[in-house]
Motif scaffolding. Structure first.
Motif, PDB file in Angstrom:
ATOM      1  N   THR A   1       0.815  -1.219   0.000  1.00  0.00           N
ATOM      2  CA  THR A   1       0.000   0.000   0.000  1.00  0.00           C
ATOM      3  C   THR A   1       0.845   1.264   0.000  1.00  0.00           C
ATOM      4  O   THR A   1       0.339   2.348   0.243  1.00  0.00           O
ATOM      5  N   GLU A   2       2.145   1.126  -0.225  1.00  0.00           N
ATOM      6  CA  GLU A   2       3.043   2.283  -0.327  1.00  0.00           C
ATOM      7  C   GLU A   2       3.743   2.256  -1.685  1.00  0.00           C
ATOM      8  O   GLU A   2       4.850   1.722  -1.809  1.00  0.00           O
ATOM      9  N   PRO A   3       3.102   2.788  -2.716  1.00  0.00           N
ATOM     10  CA  PRO A   3       3.712   2.758  -4.055  1.00  0.00           C
ATOM     11  C   PRO A   3       5.109   3.358  -4.103  1.00  0.00           C
ATOM     12  O   PRO A   3       5.943   2.916  -4.881  1.00  0.00           O
ATOM     13  N   GLU A   4       5.368   4.342  -3.253  1.00  0.00           N
ATOM     14  CA  GLU A   4       6.672   5.013  -3.302  1.00  0.00           C
ATOM     15  C   GLU A   4       7.811   4.067  -2.928  1.00  0.00           C
ATOM     16  O   GLU A   4       8.929   4.202  -3.408  1.00  0.00           O
ATOM     17  N   LEU A   5       7.505   3.095  -2.067  1.00  0.00           N
ATOM     18  CA  LEU A   5       8.509   2.089  -1.724  1.00  0.00           C
ATOM     19  C   LEU A   5       8.866   1.261  -2.954  1.00  0.00           C
ATOM     20  O   LEU A   5      10.028   1.067  -3.286  1.00  0.00           O
ATOM     21  N   THR A   6       7.827   0.754  -3.616  1.00  0.00           N
ATOM     22  CA  THR A   6       8.038  -0.150  -4.744  1.00  0.00           C
ATOM     23  C   THR A   6       8.537   0.562  -5.983  1.00  0.00           C
ATOM     24  O   THR A   6       9.363   0.036  -6.728  1.00  0.00           O
ATOM     25  N   LEU A   7       8.042   1.764  -6.216  1.00  0.00           N
ATOM     26  CA  LEU A   7       8.355   2.455  -7.462  1.00  0.00           C
ATOM     27  C   LEU A   7       9.564   3.379  -7.366  1.00  0.00           C
ATOM     28  O   LEU A   7      10.077   3.827  -8.388  1.00  0.00           O
ATOM     29  N   LYS A   8      10.025   3.665  -6.160  1.00  0.00           N
ATOM     30  CA  LYS A   8      11.137   4.603  -6.051  1.00  0.00           C
ATOM     31  C   LYS A   8      12.253   4.102  -5.136  1.00  0.00           C
ATOM     32  O   LYS A   8      13.408   4.020  -5.541  1.00  0.00           O
ATOM     33  N   MET A   9      11.909   3.747  -3.895  1.00  0.00           N
ATOM     34  CA  MET A   9      12.953   3.434  -2.924  1.00  0.00           C
ATOM     35  C   MET A   9      13.639   2.103  -3.211  1.00  0.00           C
ATOM     36  O   MET A   9      14.866   2.002  -3.150  1.00  0.00           O
ATOM     37  N   LEU A  10      12.866   1.070  -3.527  1.00  0.00           N
ATOM     38  CA  LEU A  10      13.494  -0.222  -3.832  1.00  0.00           C
ATOM     39  C   LEU A  10      14.301  -0.187  -5.131  1.00  0.00           C
ATOM     40  O   LEU A  10      15.428  -0.683  -5.165  1.00  0.00           O
ATOM     41  N   PRO A  11      13.767   0.405  -6.220  1.00  0.00           N
ATOM     42  CA  PRO A  11      14.596   0.491  -7.435  1.00  0.00           C
ATOM     43  C   PRO A  11      15.870   1.301  -7.231  1.00  0.00           C
ATOM     44  O   PRO A  11      16.855   1.100  -7.930  1.00  0.00           O
ATOM     45  N   GLY A  12      15.847   2.233  -6.253  1.00  0.00           N
ATOM     46  CA  GLY A  12      17.015   3.069  -6.013  1.00  0.00           C
ATOM     47  C   GLY A  12      18.070   2.417  -5.142  1.00  0.00           C
ATOM     48  O   GLY A  12      19.174   2.947  -5.002  1.00  0.00           O
ATOM     49  N   ALA A  13      17.763   1.260  -4.547  1.00  0.00           N
ATOM     50  CA  ALA A  13      18.722   0.575  -3.675  1.00  0.00           C
ATOM     51  C   ALA A  13      19.787  -0.132  -4.508  1.00  0.00           C
ATOM     52  O   ALA A  13      19.505  -0.648  -5.586  1.00  0.00           O
ATOM     53  N   GLN A  14      21.018  -0.148  -3.983  1.00  0.00           N
ATOM     54  CA  GLN A  14      22.096  -0.850  -4.693  1.00  0.00           C
ATOM     55  C   GLN A  14      21.914  -2.364  -4.614  1.00  0.00           C
ATOM     56  O   GLN A  14      22.337  -3.090  -5.499  1.00  0.00           O
ATOM     57  N   ALA A  15      21.285  -2.816  -3.542  1.00  0.00           N
ATOM     58  CA  ALA A  15      21.012  -4.247  -3.415  1.00  0.00           C
ATOM     59  C   ALA A  15      19.701  -4.444  -2.667  1.00  0.00           C
ATOM     60  O   ALA A  15      19.384  -3.692  -1.743  1.00  0.00           O
ATOM     61  N   ILE A  16      18.933  -5.429  -3.093  1.00  0.00           N
ATOM     62  CA  ILE A  16      17.727  -5.829  -2.386  1.00  0.00           C
ATOM     63  C   ILE A  16      17.972  -7.230  -1.846  1.00  0.00           C
ATOM     64  O   ILE A  16      18.288  -8.151  -2.601  1.00  0.00           O
ATOM     65  N   ILE A  17      17.850  -7.373  -0.534  1.00  0.00           N
ATOM     66  CA  ILE A  17      18.004  -8.688   0.086  1.00  0.00           C
ATOM     67  C   ILE A  17      16.606  -9.165   0.451  1.00  0.00           C
ATOM     68  O   ILE A  17      15.964  -8.614   1.360  1.00  0.00           O
ATOM     69  N   PHE A  18      16.133 -10.168  -0.280  1.00  0.00           N
ATOM     70  CA  PHE A  18      14.792 -10.708  -0.069  1.00  0.00           C
ATOM     71  C   PHE A  18      14.894 -11.866   0.911  1.00  0.00           C
ATOM     72  O   PHE A  18      15.613 -12.842   0.669  1.00  0.00           O
TER      73      PHE A  18
END
Length: 646
Positions: A221-238
């Protein structure tokens, strides 16, 4: 490889970045010192320096609730405190996205944004510029206990009416009914929407930033996380849990918010299978434990459609305990070293390579231009010296002939100036058309019109159609810019070719404006928006808040892309003809120097030796200028950039 290795790699990265900043500042001063500075180059260089100074290595930890993300962060980065620095409780998990970094100007603090801010049409990025809107707590960095107490706020919840939870996108009637929850008057929701935590941990001071995200209910429910903050991270650890495997909600988060944030690219994406200690079976023994881990990795890789080597089995709980107690055997059993090795080497090396590509892309042309112009000036001065050494100045006719030839060159120079000014006038008209094609008024007109239509739409389908309409119109606007860009590029090439062919200028390949990157980014925004909008969680969540937030996020990204295009087009147009201007100035300097020498020689035959000595002396500062530049280029590691000069 222990966390000390990550500390070392992060320190070396920070040191490399500091040296790079210093060498770029030296290059800026070099341009000023030798008269090559101009508004275009200054703006370009200062933008790069600002970007490097504020650069952060962002690691985003994403996963469903109770997967052990917070414990993993503790084990990786904060074990040195000797305690469980970030608290995690079985009955309560982190409720709001949390960013850890170091704000040198602001000091040590935790800032919390209230959950009701979701009802406002303001993005998280905008809220970050309004400190007064956040609840502020000071942190005592000498007391881990005090910090732990303050961090409890991250799991704070409160009871609100069901209607309010519905408006905030934190309650869904159908989902509740499926779980047998009916006639509920009060709903427990997070107190906070987002958290910012700043403190002077060594890694954070060196530019590390950590994003800890809550489960699907918040991320969805936070589009800004998915559309901006996560793409801007150097690494995503799932983060997965070994005791649950890949659940339905894990898979939804992976497909709609993690894998999509990388645009389908696996670079900078790691999967951690946490809690492997829960798989230990005393009866099965070590072999059974190994087989169980391999089996879980194989099945998880098949579901996520990734290679088994991209999954890191870990026990964050054991790793934290091992580091606090300095238990090497337990640390080895936790298997954290493989993940640390990945972060210490792969991610930091990737970031370094990305920064270098950005430096080369943004100032490589300026450096090439500087090297070419410096070499040309030195070559011309050396050529003139060699010519003067061979001339018989006792022959007055020869001296007169040389002066006449030089005056002819002066007339050609004046013609060069007139032609250059005429070319500039034509180019400025064309450049204005290019810049105006990205004008904010045009963009805002399209956005405001679509927003009004969207306000009238009461259905998800209608909102979806309006979003599509918006991007179709933005595509049309960009297509107009593409046509103008093509015409402008052709004009720049023609101007450079004319001065090369007709006046013998060195053929420095002009830097051409490209619109391709903005096209790609705009299309990516649209695809990300569609994926987010059509996700199951979004479909099941109250539409007015989710779609409006999605729309606002998309608009902000699209507007920023086109704003950047406008800025870049303006900067480019201000500097693209600068190399020609420098060559004209250098040409003028050579002619004036030559005439002055010839006049002196003509007036007094005894000054020939002095004039040649003066020419020899002029070579020294030019050699120094070239050598200084060579040292700076080497310090910036841009040697390859200037190896094939054009």
């Amino acid at each position: 490889m222990r966390n000390l290795e990550f500390n070392k790699q992060m320190y070396e990265y920070s040191l490399w970045r500091a040296k790079l900043i210093q060498s770029i500042e030296m290059y800026h001063q070099w341009r000023k010192r030798y008269g090559m500075d101009n508004p275009h180059s200054t703006e370009t260089i200062l933008n790069i320096l600002n970007g490097l100074s504020s650069d952060r290595i962002t690691l985003a930890f994403v996963g469903e609730c109770s997967r052990g993300k917070t414990e993993l962060i503790n084990a990786l980065f904060f074990a040195g405190s000797g305690v469980r620095f970030l608290r995690s409780f079985p009955e309560h998990t982190t409720m709001s996205p949390t960013e850890f970094f170091y704000d040198e100007a602001g000091g040590s603090y935790i800032r919390l944004l209230n959950i009701e801010s979701r009802l406002e049409d303001i993005s998280l990025a905008e809220f970050k510029l309004k400190p007064e809107r956040w609840t502020h707590f000071d942190l005592n960095c000498t007391s881990p206990t005090q910090m732990q107490e303050v961090f409890k706020e991250l799991i704070a919840t409160k009871q609100v009416d069901r209607q309010m939870a519905d408006k905030l996108g934190l309650w869904n009637e159908r989902e509740a009914a499926e779980q047998g929850i009916i006639n509920l008057e009060k709903v427990e929701i997070p107190c906070w929407r987002h958290a910012l935590i700043s403190f002077p941990h060594p890694l954070l001071k060196q530019g590390l930033s950590i994003l800890d995200t809550p489960g699907l209910n918040a991320v969805g429910t936070e589009p800004e996380l998915t559309l901006k903050m996560l793409p801007g991270a150097q690494a995503i650890i799932f983060v997965l849990a070994a005791d649950t495997g890949v659940t339905k909600s894990d898979l939804e988060m992976w497909l709609n918010h993690v894998y999509s944030a990388r645009g389908g690219n696996k670079q900078g994406l790691a999967v951690v299978m946490n809690k492997i200690d829960a798989m230990w079976d005393d009866l099965a023994g070590a072999n059974g434990y190994e087989d169980a881990i391999k089996s879980h990795i194989k099945s998880s890789a098949a579901v996520l459609k990734i290679d088994e080597q991209e999954i890191f089995p870990v026990s964050a709980k054991q790793a934290l305990l091992a580091k606090v107690k300095a238990d090497d055997a337990l640390l080895k059993r936790s298997r954290l070293s493989a993940l640390e090795n990945y972060l210490a080497n792969d991610i930091l090396k990737q970031r370094r390579a990305i920064l270098m590509r950005s430096i080369i892309r943004n100032i490589g042309f300026l450096v090439n231009e500087s090297a070419n112009l410096t070499d040309t000036s030195l070559a011309n001065a050396a050529s003139q010296l060699e010519e003067f050494r061979k001339i018989d100045f006792e022959n007055q006719d020869m001296t007169g002939k040389l002066m006449a030839e030089t005056r002819d060159r002066q007339h050609i120079y004046l013609a060069n100036v007139e032609n250059f000014q005429a070319s500039c006038r034509v180019f400025n008209i064309q450049a204005k058309m290019l810049i105006d094609s990205f004008a904010r008024e045009k963009i805002d007109g399209i956005i405001n019109s679509t927003k009004q239509d969207m306000a009238k739409s009461l259905t998800t389908y209608g909102m979806k159609q309006n979003i599509r309409k918006l991007f179709d119109e933005l595509r049309d606007l960009l297509q107009d810019s593409i046509d103008i860009t093509s015409e402008t590029r052709s004009l720049v090439k023609a101007i450079h070719k004319k001065f090369k062919d007709e006046y013998g200028f060195k053929g420095i390949e002009p830097q051409l404006f490209s619109i391709r990157q903005y096209q790609f980014e705009l299309e990516q925004v649209f695809e990300e928006g569609e994926a987010f909008r059509s996700s199951a969680k979004t479909t099941m969540t109250e539409q007015s808040i989710v779609i409006n937030k999605l729309y606002s996020t998309l608009i902000a990204k699209a507007r920023n892309i086109l704003k950047q295009a406008h800025t870049d087009a303006t900067t480019w147009s201000n500097g693209v003809l600068t190399p020609l201007m420098h060559q004209i100035k250098d040409h003028k300097k050579q002619i004036e120097s030559r005439l002055l020498m010839l006049r002196k020689i003509n007036e007094s035959k005894g000054s020939v030796a002095e004039s040649i000595a003066a020419l020899e002396a002029e070579l020294e500062p030019l050699k120094r200028q070239r050598n200084e530049l060579a040292s700076i280029i080497k310090a910036m590691h841009l040697d390859a950039c200037t190896s094939d000069k054009t």
